[in-house]
Each structure stands twice: as C-alpha cells, then as structure tokens.
Design a protein around this motif. Structure first.
Motif, short mmCIF file in Angstrom:
data_model
loop_
_atom_site.label_atom_id
_atom_site.label_comp_id
_atom_site.label_asym_id
_atom_site.label_seq_id
_atom_site.Cartn_x
_atom_site.Cartn_y
_atom_site.Cartn_z
N UNK A 1 41.41 31.06 37.79
CA UNK A 1 41.63 32.26 36.99
C UNK A 1 43.12 32.48 36.83
N UNK A 2 43.57 32.57 35.58
CA UNK A 2 44.97 32.90 35.28
C UNK A 2 45.03 34.33 34.76
N UNK A 3 45.70 35.18 35.51
CA UNK A 3 45.84 36.59 35.18
C UNK A 3 47.33 36.90 35.10
N UNK A 4 47.84 37.14 33.89
CA UNK A 4 49.29 37.24 33.75
C UNK A 4 49.91 35.92 34.16
N UNK A 5 50.90 35.96 35.03
CA UNK A 5 51.52 34.72 35.52
C UNK A 5 50.92 34.28 36.85
N UNK A 6 49.83 34.91 37.27
CA UNK A 6 49.17 34.57 38.53
C UNK A 6 48.10 33.50 38.30
N UNK A 7 48.06 32.53 39.19
CA UNK A 7 46.97 31.55 39.22
C UNK A 7 46.24 31.68 40.54
N UNK A 8 44.93 31.91 40.48
CA UNK A 8 44.13 32.04 41.68
C UNK A 8 42.78 31.36 41.45
N UNK A 9 41.96 31.32 42.47
CA UNK A 9 40.60 30.80 42.37
C UNK A 9 39.64 31.91 42.73
N UNK A 10 38.64 32.11 41.88
CA UNK A 10 37.62 33.12 42.14
C UNK A 10 36.26 32.46 42.31
#
Length: 404
Positions: free
Chosen positions: A350-359
C-alpha cells in the motif's frame, strides 16, 4: 522574489529509456548520485532537480523557450516564465514502490519512451497506469533517443506510442520526439510543459501539511560536537505555510520497541530552489532544517512521514477500511493476467502519500476491505492509496483504494 517552484513534474517510464539524461539536459543536474546508481547506470532512489524555464522576448515560439539566461539564438537576455521541480522516478520493475511514492508529490508527468525499443515496454505501461491510479492527469509523452534510430523507425515508434495511449487518460497527450543526449527539441518540450501542465490550486490558509520524501544527516563524518547540525527533511508542502521558528510535528515519526513516537522540532532553516528563504508555501520541492538529532533523519529514515503544524496532523493509522477499485489487468509483466478479487489474509503493498507499507486483509465485503498495516500511515478518510499484489517475485499494481 518568489524562489519556489510552481509545479512538481515527474519523469517516469521504463528502465534505461533516458529519464535521468533528460533531467540532465533540462536542468544540468545528474540526479543519480547514490554509489549503486553510478555503478549500475540506473536510478534507485527518487532524484530531484529544480529548474527555471525562460523565454527570449525576441525569438518566437517554440524557439524562444530555453533554460539559459542568454538566448542561444540571438543573444538577448531571457525572461523567467516558470520555476519547476523535477522528480526523476526509477524505471526498474523492482523499484515500483519508489516510483509510486514519487507519484504522490507529482502535479504532472513526462512519460519517457525510447524510440529504439518497441512500445509499450512493461514498465512503460505500469507507470502510465500508476499515474492514473494516483491521480496525476497532466501528462506529456517524450519519444526519446531519436538520434540513434532511422527515420522509418522513428515514425514506426510514433505510431506504436499512439496505439499504446489510445483509450487511456493520456490519449490526447502531445508526443514530442527528442534526443536527451544531444539536447534536441528541448525548446518544444519546455513549451509543452509550460502550456500543458497546470499548477494546481494551492491553499495557504489551511494548516501546513507536508509529504516527506527524503531525510538527511548533512554532517560530515568526524564533525566535532559543537559543529553538528540538526537533521533535514525534504518533500512537498501540500497546503499551508512554514516559517523559520515554527514548531513542526512529524508523524508517524520513529519506532521504539514497536511503539511509534511522534517527533517535534523547531524549524531553523528553509530552502527552496537551492536557496535559503524565511517562509515557504505549497509548490515545488523544499528542504527544512530542524533541531532533530541527525541520527533520526539519516538515510531517509523519515521518508514517508507527514510533517505539519503541531496538533493539526491526521491520525496515525495502524489499520483502516477502504473502498477498493481494481484494474482489469495486471500490468508490468510481458504476460498480463486478469486482476482477481482481493482475498482474505492476502498481503497488499500500500502506497499512501510517500509512505510504502504492507497491509494484510482482515475482512472483505463487496468492494470494501479492512487491512492491518505492518507500518502505520498518517492519513485521513478520503485519501487515495495505491494497491499492489505479489505476482511471482514482484509487487504488481492492481488498483487503488479510498480510505473510509
């Protein structure tokens, strides 16, 4: 005099199609500075360059457009038309998360397609889809490397590009043939960027909100304790203003024993277009010097965070629900496949703004999914996130979600 750029323009496309060379041709800055980038000849991190578009008052259009202070045609002093910031995104398939983070701070984009390869290449298609998913609508297509192909191949390549963009949001985008290596047709490209990529409306009355794309320790190894400077963050201010002396808050901040701690600091310096300023507003890429311990900002540790006025930032979310909007096909591979529905317990990038995470998906109901995040995000209901799925050994873009 306003030193800030009006717009952020992304340079996107398949690996080795000439994005960084094009940035150099326009700005004079080679944005691949990381040691591995120099060694391998590809972009790994986001590259940045500020540039001023100028116009000769005597020469016509497009010949009069340039980046030079003195017109190369007639020698007349040129006049400033627009300041822009370039975001050079990596084109390699393994770095799609970095490209998506860069797309979050782009107001418009230049899609670079090399004439010496058939179109579309896998990441040409994936990057165009990514721009659509993120919501970047102002696009110009650059047909690069025309200096190394025959006239017949250049014409064939042009028709391949036309067929590729047909039916997409970029169907009416101009296609401009250039040689980034030789600097050919830069005037035509500059004219197109000025006329086709509009500066979005900026709201300076709202509380400040900044997407952090980079963070740095600017101290040299071996610096004495009395000369050490605080950490620096870089990115784009979406709304509001910052002034020297303001207190900013950074969320989610840093992790300490699996607990996330918001950071607060005083702004002790502001930078726009490589020059110090006292106040900064939305638009362009900016740098903020703080009193933070530089160990907290080194090596992009705060990249993906959100910075703003103390007490005004969105909540830090460890999970959220979203409306999922999926693409018809998985792009980015030579063998495309249909996008299957999102499944329970499936991990998604998941890319939210400039954040990359895993959901990890914990519930699905029609088009609404619940996800629990491995790294938290600072976001609000209504924010758009890019969704990617593991296909083979790579993450592939499959659509977007709207946080509810």
């Amino acid at each position: 005099m306003n030193l800030q750029s009006e717009v952020n323009i992304g340079l996107v496309g398949h690996v080795d199609h000439g994005k960084t060379t094009l940035t150099k041709a326009l700005s004079g800055i080679w944005t691949d500075t990381h040691s591995e980038e120099t060694k391998r000849g590809i972009s790994i991190r986001l590259g940045y360059a500020d540039i001023e578009f100028k116009k000769c008052p005597k020469c016509g259009e497009p010949e009069g457009y340039t980046t030079e202070k003195i017109c190369p045609i007639c020698g007349e002093k040129t006049e400033l038309v627009r300041k822009v910031s370039f975001v050079d995104a990596p084109g390699h398939e393994t770095l799609m998360a970095t490209m998506l983070s860069g797309a979050a701070i782009m107001d418009g984009a230049v899609l670079v397609i090399a004439a010496n390869e058939t179109c579309p290449q896998p990441q040409t298609k994936e990057h165009l889809m990514a721009l659509d998913v993120i919501g970047v609508k102002d696009v110009i297509v650059v047909q690069n490397k025309i200096d190394i192909v025959s006239k017949e191949r250049a014409i064939e390549s042009y028709h391949e590009i036309k067929d590729f963009v047909k039916g997409t949001f970029a169907e009416d985008a101009p296609i401009i043939p250039v040689s980034a290596q030789q600097g050919a047709n830069m005037d035509i490209l500059i004219e197109a960027m000025i006329k086709r990529i509009e500066a979005p409306e900026r709201n300076t009355e709202k509380s400040a909100l900044m997407h952090v794309a980079r963070s740095f320790d600017i101290n040299k190894p071996g610096s004495s304790t009395d000369s050490i400077k605080g950490g620096v963050i870089g990115g784009t201010l979406i709304q509001g203003t910052f002034k020297i002396g303001d207190t900013i808050e950074i969320r989610p901040g840093i992790s300490d024993n699996n607990k996330w701690i918001n950071l607060k600091s005083e702004i002790i310096g502001l930078n726009a277009n490589g020059k110090p300023v006292d106040e900064i507003g939305p638009g362009g890429l900016i740098g903020i010097a703080t009193k933070l311990d530089p160990s907290l900002t080194k090596a992009d540790l705060l990249s993906g965070s959100v910075a703003g006025e103390e007490g005004t930032l969105p909540d830090v979310l460890n999970s959220f629900s979203m409306e999922a909007h999926l693409l018809d096909r998985v792009v980015g591979t030579k063998e495309e496949s249909d996008v299957a529905p999102i499944k329970l317990k499936e991990p998604l990038m998941i890319n939210c703004g400039t954040t990359t995470t895993v959901g990890v998906v914990t519930a699905t109901k029609k088009d609404v999914c619940d996800v629990v995040l491995k790294l938290p995000v600072c976001a609000s209901p209504g924010d758009r996130v890019a969704l990617s799925r593991r296909v083979g050994a790579r993450w592939r873009l499959i659509g977007y979600g709207i946080i509810v």
